[in-house]
Design a protein around this motif. Structure first.
Motif, PDB file in Angstrom:
ATOM      1  N   ALA A 173       2.649   6.840  -6.728  1.00 37.24           N
ATOM      2  CA  ALA A 173       1.482   7.831  -7.507  1.00 37.24           C
ATOM      3  C   ALA A 173       1.957   9.245  -6.973  1.00 37.24           C
ATOM      4  O   ALA A 173       1.908  10.096  -7.936  1.00 37.24           O
ATOM      5  CB  ALA A 173       0.060   7.614  -6.618  1.00 37.24           C
ATOM      6  N   MET A 174       2.772   9.398  -5.684  1.00 30.71           N
ATOM      7  CA  MET A 174       3.479  10.635  -5.615  1.00 30.71           C
ATOM      8  C   MET A 174       4.609  10.982  -6.658  1.00 30.71           C
ATOM      9  O   MET A 174       4.721  12.094  -6.766  1.00 30.71           O
ATOM     10  CB  MET A 174       4.020  10.699  -3.976  1.00 30.71           C
ATOM     11  CG  MET A 174       2.986  10.890  -3.165  1.00 30.71           C
ATOM     12  SD  MET A 174       3.683  10.785  -1.334  1.00 30.71           S
ATOM     13  CE  MET A 174       2.243  11.449  -0.501  1.00 30.71           C
ATOM     14  N   LEU A 220       0.949  -1.115   0.016  1.00 27.71           N
ATOM     15  CA  LEU A 220      -0.047  -0.085  -0.023  1.00 27.71           C
ATOM     16  C   LEU A 220       0.908   1.283   0.046  1.00 27.71           C
ATOM     17  O   LEU A 220       0.575   2.177  -0.936  1.00 27.71           O
ATOM     18  CB  LEU A 220      -0.986  -0.001   1.201  1.00 27.71           C
ATOM     19  CG  LEU A 220      -2.087  -1.053   1.130  1.00 27.71           C
ATOM     20  CD1 LEU A 220      -2.748  -0.982   2.291  1.00 27.71           C
ATOM     21  CD2 LEU A 220      -3.017  -0.889  -0.099  1.00 27.71           C
ATOM     22  N   VAL A 221       1.855   1.374   0.681  1.00 27.85           N
ATOM     23  CA  VAL A 221       2.794   2.318   0.985  1.00 27.85           C
ATOM     24  C   VAL A 221       3.579   2.639  -0.320  1.00 27.85           C
ATOM     25  O   VAL A 221       3.634   3.760  -0.980  1.00 27.85           O
ATOM     26  CB  VAL A 221       3.820   2.222   2.174  1.00 27.85           C
ATOM     27  CG1 VAL A 221       5.068   3.508   2.041  1.00 27.85           C
ATOM     28  CG2 VAL A 221       3.029   2.182   3.249  1.00 27.85           C
ATOM     29  N   SER A 234       2.428   1.820  -3.247  1.00 30.85           N
ATOM     30  CA  SER A 234       1.521   2.207  -4.154  1.00 30.85           C
ATOM     31  C   SER A 234       1.441   3.687  -4.141  1.00 30.85           C
ATOM     32  O   SER A 234       1.313   4.457  -5.338  1.00 30.85           O
ATOM     33  CB  SER A 234       0.261   1.440  -4.061  1.00 30.85           C
ATOM     34  OG  SER A 234      -0.293   1.240  -5.327  1.00 30.85           O
ATOM     35  N   MET A 235       1.305   4.196  -3.019  1.00 30.15           N
ATOM     36  CA  MET A 235       1.138   5.683  -2.842  1.00 30.15           C
ATOM     37  C   MET A 235       2.567   6.376  -3.275  1.00 30.15           C
ATOM     38  O   MET A 235       2.517   7.601  -3.907  1.00 30.15           O
ATOM     39  CB  MET A 235       1.065   6.076  -1.335  1.00 30.15           C
ATOM     40  CG  MET A 235       0.881   7.546  -1.004  1.00 30.15           C
ATOM     41  SD  MET A 235       1.064   8.041   0.896  1.00 30.15           S
ATOM     42  CE  MET A 235       2.914   7.601   0.992  1.00 30.15           C
ATOM     43  N   ASP A 293      -0.635  -4.111  -6.579  1.00 34.17           N
ATOM     44  CA  ASP A 293      -1.213  -3.857  -5.124  1.00 34.17           C
ATOM     45  C   ASP A 293      -2.762  -4.218  -5.231  1.00 34.17           C
ATOM     46  O   ASP A 293      -3.253  -4.791  -4.291  1.00 34.17           O
ATOM     47  CB  ASP A 293      -1.159  -2.201  -5.092  1.00 34.17           C
ATOM     48  CG  ASP A 293      -1.622  -1.953  -3.695  1.00 34.17           C
ATOM     49  OD1 ASP A 293      -1.606  -2.696  -2.769  1.00 34.17           O
ATOM     50  OD2 ASP A 293      -2.225  -0.579  -3.653  1.00 34.17           O
ATOM     51  N   LEU A 294      -3.430  -4.060  -6.234  1.00 39.03           N
ATOM     52  CA  LEU A 294      -4.996  -4.390  -6.449  1.00 39.03           C
ATOM     53  C   LEU A 294      -5.094  -5.715  -6.365  1.00 39.03           C
ATOM     54  O   LEU A 294      -6.212  -6.292  -5.533  1.00 39.03           O
ATOM     55  CB  LEU A 294      -5.334  -3.909  -7.770  1.00 39.03           C
ATOM     56  CG  LEU A 294      -6.588  -3.527  -7.986  1.00 39.03           C
ATOM     57  CD1 LEU A 294      -7.211  -2.190  -7.227  1.00 39.03           C
ATOM     58  CD2 LEU A 294      -6.904  -2.999  -9.592  1.00 39.03           C
ATOM     59  N   LEU A 336       0.925   2.468 -13.123  1.00 39.89           N
ATOM     60  CA  LEU A 336      -0.323   1.721 -13.458  1.00 39.89           C
ATOM     61  C   LEU A 336      -0.084   0.274 -13.131  1.00 39.89           C
ATOM     62  O   LEU A 336      -0.849  -0.549 -12.425  1.00 39.89           O
ATOM     63  CB  LEU A 336      -1.037   1.944 -14.804  1.00 39.89           C
ATOM     64  CG  LEU A 336      -1.680   3.098 -15.080  1.00 39.89           C
ATOM     65  CD1 LEU A 336      -2.312   3.244 -16.620  1.00 39.89           C
ATOM     66  CD2 LEU A 336      -2.826   3.326 -14.213  1.00 39.89           C
ATOM     67  N   HIS A 354       0.321  -0.622  -9.560  1.00 42.11           N
ATOM     68  CA  HIS A 354      -0.971  -0.466  -8.829  1.00 42.11           C
ATOM     69  C   HIS A 354      -1.683  -1.672  -8.912  1.00 42.11           C
ATOM     70  O   HIS A 354      -2.493  -2.051  -8.199  1.00 42.11           O
ATOM     71  CB  HIS A 354      -1.809   0.587  -9.315  1.00 42.11           C
ATOM     72  CG  HIS A 354      -1.184   2.040  -8.872  1.00 42.11           C
ATOM     73  ND1 HIS A 354      -0.602   2.484  -7.492  1.00 42.11           N
ATOM     74  CD2 HIS A 354      -0.896   3.416  -9.602  1.00 42.11           C
ATOM     75  CE1 HIS A 354      -0.187   3.612  -7.616  1.00 42.11           C
ATOM     76  NE2 HIS A 354      -0.370   4.030  -8.826  1.00 42.11           N
ATOM     77  N   LEU A 355      -1.456  -2.284 -10.088  1.00 44.87           N
ATOM     78  CA  LEU A 355      -2.396  -3.461 -10.656  1.00 44.87           C
ATOM     79  C   LEU A 355      -1.751  -4.786  -9.573  1.00 44.87           C
ATOM     80  O   LEU A 355      -2.543  -5.233  -8.791  1.00 44.87           O
ATOM     81  CB  LEU A 355      -1.970  -3.906 -12.006  1.00 44.87           C
ATOM     82  CG  LEU A 355      -2.209  -5.588 -12.111  1.00 44.87           C
ATOM     83  CD1 LEU A 355      -3.709  -5.644 -12.728  1.00 44.87           C
ATOM     84  CD2 LEU A 355      -1.439  -5.848 -13.401  1.00 44.87           C
TER      85      LEU A 355
END
Lengths: 204, 94
Positions: free
Chosen positions: A76-77, A69-70, A72-73, A190-191, A184, A187-188
């Motif tokens: 994104a940042m 999760l971290v 992933s953030m 992570d998803l 992306l 994130h996948l």
């Protein structure tokens, strides 16, 4: 064609992002198929799946959830940072993401290592002795988390390429679709883990 | 497309989303540790659904993308749910 032509860079960021999404759809359905297999066998062997999930280490699973999760953030940042023309911060954030990906794999190594130590791995003598339900649970566990870990490794390679591209400025504040697509993909990963963690470790 | 100005997601928004995701993970772990029989699976999947919605919307920037992409992503999840339903109907009636 005429001799003189000014070089106009042809690119369509929207289309390349759409292409990445289409690829992500195939990945979602690949894992979707595996989740379907899991749900069917779970409904057929509820007690075996219950006992199987008790064998897993929830602490390591939860830790890896937090790590993903971290990460992933942070990736994104990194996109926000490149848009704000902050190259240094972008590199730091991609670096942190890569480090967290590595931490995830180290955890996975110890988790799988403990299972292997107890003689529990695909094709082992112990696996052959298990009843059908347990056998299915652990086969699915190794296959799904293994395929997920493979995606982590691919994601890391993508992020390393992204890191190099940001460093030599082929990814810039006005041209960062490669970073977006790499993010992306991350994130996948992570998803998928968001569903994998409760289904494998928690529901019992 | 050239008509939309690129959206920059604020660091704070991303950090807040992370906090919510962490909290929901904690909720999942706590809820699944109490015995709620059949509801455990439902609740865990519901929370996972909310978490993936947050990841898709904010981390994957879907909230700020064009309508086509939003519809496409929704359709993939709808397609998957249909596949699951049909398979389970098949299994329960054979």
């Amino acid at each position: 064609m005429s001799e003189k032509h000014t070089h106009i860079e042809h690119r369509d960021d929207e289309a390349s992002k759409l292409g990445m999404w289409l690829f992500i759809f195939t990945e979602l359905l690949l894992f979707g198929g595996l989740f379907l297999v899991y749900s069917i066998f779970r409904s057929q062997y509820p007690t075996s799946f219950h006992e199987g999930s008790l064998e897993l280490n929830v602490t390591i699973g939860a830790l890896n959830t937090m790590v993903l999760l971290v990460s992933s953030m942070t990736i994104a940042m990194a996109i926000t940072a490149i848009q704000k023309k902050n190259k240094k911060l972008t590199l730091i954030l991609i670096g942190i993401t890569l480090f967290l990906a590595f931490v995830f794999l180290v955890n996975k190594y110890f988790e799988w290592g403990a299972k292997f130590h107890h003689g529990l791995y695909p094709g082992s003598d112990l696996m052959e002795l298990l009843d059908r339900g347990h056998h299915l649970y652990f086969s699915l566990y190794f296959f799904m988390t293994g395929l997920h870990a493979l995606h982590i490794i691919v994601g890391m390679i993508l992020l390393i390429i992204t890191y190099v591209k940001v460093k030599n400025e082929s990814i810039k504040h006005d041209h960062f679709v490669f970073l977006e697509n790499g993010a992306l993909y991350w994130h996948l990963v992570d998803l998928i883990w968001i569903f994998l963690f409760p289904l494998m470790y928690l529901i019992s | 497309m050239s008509n939309n100005s690129p959206h920059i997601t604020d660091y704070k928004v991303l950090a807040k989303v992370l906090l919510v995701l962490m909290f929901l993970t904690f909720v999942t772990i706590e809820i699944t540790s109490i015995d709620l029989a059949a509801f455990t699976v439902t609740i865990a999947l519901l929370v996972a659904g909310i978490k993936s919605f947050l990841v898709l919307s904010y981390f994957m920037h879907l909230k700020y993308e064009n309508l086509l992409l939003k519809i496409l992503v929704t359709m993939v999840f709808v397609l998957f749910i249909i596949i699951v339903l049909i398979t389970f109907i098949d299994y329960s009636f054979r």
